[in-house]
Design a protein around this motif. Sequence first.
Motif, PDB file in Angstrom:
ATOM      1  N   ILE A  12      49.131  -9.937  28.575  1.00 25.20           N
ATOM      2  CA  ILE A  12      47.935  -9.764  29.421  1.00 25.20           C
ATOM      3  C   ILE A  12      47.438 -11.160  29.811  1.00 25.20           C
ATOM      4  CG2 ILE A  12      45.555  -8.948  29.535  1.00 25.20           C
ATOM      5  CD1 ILE A  12      46.297  -6.807  27.491  1.00 25.20           C
ATOM      6  N   ILE A  13      47.261 -11.422  31.072  1.00 25.30           N
ATOM      7  CA  ILE A  13      46.819 -12.734  31.572  1.00 25.30           C
ATOM      8  C   ILE A  13      45.444 -12.568  32.213  1.00 25.30           C
ATOM      9  CG2 ILE A  13      47.313 -14.647  33.109  1.00 25.30           C
ATOM     10  CD1 ILE A  13      50.284 -13.920  32.884  1.00 25.30           C
ATOM     11  N   VAL A  14      44.478 -13.350  31.708  1.00 29.50           N
ATOM     12  CA  VAL A  14      43.098 -13.297  32.210  1.00 29.50           C
ATOM     13  C   VAL A  14      42.823 -14.565  33.013  1.00 29.50           C
ATOM     14  CG1 VAL A  14      40.664 -13.075  31.603  1.00 29.50           C
ATOM     15  CG2 VAL A  14      42.417 -11.966  30.175  1.00 29.50           C
ATOM     16  N   SER A  15      42.251 -14.455  34.192  1.00 30.00           N
ATOM     17  CA  SER A  15      41.858 -15.602  35.015  1.00 30.00           C
ATOM     18  C   SER A  15      40.366 -15.530  35.299  1.00 30.00           C
ATOM     19  CB  SER A  15      42.633 -15.615  36.342  1.00 30.00           C
ATOM     20  OG  SER A  15      44.020 -15.761  36.104  1.00 30.00           O
ATOM     21  N   THR A  16      39.708 -16.719  35.257  1.00 30.11           N
ATOM     22  CA  THR A  16      38.274 -16.787  35.577  1.00 30.11           C
ATOM     23  C   THR A  16      38.083 -17.514  36.902  1.00 30.11           C
ATOM     24  OG1 THR A  16      38.033 -18.848  34.326  1.00 30.11           O
ATOM     25  CG2 THR A  16      37.590 -16.798  33.157  1.00 30.11           C
ATOM     26  N   SER A  17      37.002 -17.195  37.581  1.00 31.34           N
ATOM     27  CA  SER A  17      36.716 -17.829  38.870  1.00 31.34           C
ATOM     28  C   SER A  17      35.958 -19.146  38.711  1.00 31.34           C
ATOM     29  CB  SER A  17      35.912 -16.879  39.758  1.00 31.34           C
ATOM     30  OG  SER A  17      34.677 -16.542  39.132  1.00 31.34           O
ATOM     31  N   ASN A  18      35.563 -19.456  37.479  1.00 35.00           N
ATOM     32  CA  ASN A  18      34.898 -20.742  37.229  1.00 35.00           C
ATOM     33  C   ASN A  18      35.522 -21.381  36.010  1.00 35.00           C
ATOM     34  OD1 ASN A  18      33.845 -18.784  35.508  1.00 35.00           O
ATOM     35  ND2 ASN A  18      31.836 -19.780  35.354  1.00 35.00           N
TER      36      ASN A  18
END
Length: 622
Positions: free
Chosen positions: A486-492
């Motif tokens: 599972i890969i999580v990306s944040t916008s900040n």
Amino acid sequence: MHPKSFYFYLLLLCIGSTELSAQLGFCGGNSGDPIFTEDFGSGNTDGPALPAGTTTYTFTTGTPNDGSYTISSTTNYFGWKNIQDHTPGDTNGKSFIVNASFTAGEFYQRQVEDLCENTSYEFSSWLINLQDAGGCEGNSIPVNVRFQIWDETDTILLAQGDTNSIFASSGAEWEQYALVFKTEPGQTSVILKMRNNSNGGCGNDLAIDDIVFKSCGDNVTVSTNTNETSLVVCDNQGSVSRTLTATPDFSIFSTHAYQWQQSTDQQVWTDIANETTSTLSTPAITTTSYFRVKIAEDPINVNKDLCNVVSDVFDIIVLPIPNTPLSSGDITICEGEVGILSASTESSYTVNWFDAPTDGNLLLEANNNFETSIAGTYYAAANSPEIECASLSRTAITLTVNLPPSVEDESLEFCEDTTMILNADLNNVSYEWSTGATTKEITVGEPGTYTVLLTDVNGCSATKTIELEQIDIPRIDTIISDGPSIIVSTSNDGDFEFSLDGFNFQTSSIFEAVEGGLYTIYVQDTSDCGVVTQSFFHLVIPKFFTPNGDSVNDVYEPEGLEVFNNVEFSIFNRYGKLLKFGNSNSSSWDGSFQGNQMPEDDYWFVIKADTTQFKGHFSLKR
């Protein structure tokens, strides 16, 4: 000047005196006091007319036309320069204003009496051309005046001289002209004459002022045998005396008679009895005194002020010991500032600054103000700028330097969507925040640089700076399944931690080897500014399978579909042919179609799980 025919001007300019001009000049030596002075008075009313016989020109109280004159405080006629008279200090001073006659010739004469026989004199007068440079269309007749000195019989010409041409100009400057002559034996009166060398017309308009007669003699210097020409001493030196010698230059006189004089103010002079030679031994001097000598060529004239001249003055200046300077007061400043210590003394003295009440080091000379930023007591002494003549004591003036409030700058952090209390950290001071607040603490909710000016009871200030940085709450951008990961990306960006259960956090945003299923993703900042969550269905879709009968990875089967109520599972070859269709109870593929093993290749899947659809491809390997 009234306009005339231009050709008439040229004719008049060609007609002139055939007399030879002579050289003007000033007395080359010393002069006596003025014997005769004519400054033509002052006032707003023209006149009075000159005495009868002084001029053949016509007097007028208005505009002077050709051959006329006036005595006036204004020269504002015919567009002439409007100037003040020459006499220094006059109010509404008058001058002799002449509009030349058409015919060159005499326009002024006056007898000067009470002269001394066999004596040289200097006649002088101030003169100005009243025409402006642009007058008469630039063709103005220049002024040209001849001065003459005749004996009282008007038969013997003693001296004469010409000004030569004085052309019109844009300036307005008075010029002085002089003539030196000598009376004959038995002669005590002369006649002064002035004449125009040029004819009148458009131009040759002039003003005359300050006619003076003075005796003229040698240039006489007074000095000591060590070539002193003056002397300045301090009162504490006791009495002084000098032997003075008068030295004439023989430019006028061939013989010399002397009479020494003394004065305490250079206004009233007293003869010194029996001092009639070229040298004088002064008495013992304890107060300021001045010495000079009267000189004449003939002893009979040495005591006649109309006949003698006076030498240069020899000054013996005795300076009184100055009083101790007056202080303007002790000074208090804040560290980093410059203090100005001030002391005053008598106008003829200056102030010197020292670092000790006696002796010590000279810090600054000849200045009423001493600037320094170093705390301490400084000492001001009065002294003469000419010689060493100091006050008997010095004035102590103290500079106190106060420290400003002690501050430390800060760098602080606060969480997004919260507020922060900023504290000046000092008591018993005034506060001036960059926000305009005047309290010790302020509450803010925006990142940035904040300053507070702290001022103590001494008026000393310091600025505290607080850099406030906002810590942003994590914002989840995307969550994807990449095989079992599972890969999580944040916008900040930030120092974020990630968790699948809300308890166990990791710094990596990738969760590996995760079984398929429904998860809650947790993301938090390490500064404990809060946790954000998001639900995510993790479908583990293999990227390949190997149906070769070895019981390892023989079946292509996505993980995690069991959480859905309704599942449709479809497999297609690269040409879009449906090879497998299943449901919740049959969501796997063994790599065959209608009993035949499918070749190695890429295949496509479409999974419909409740309202969610998944698409992709995978590889079949043998």
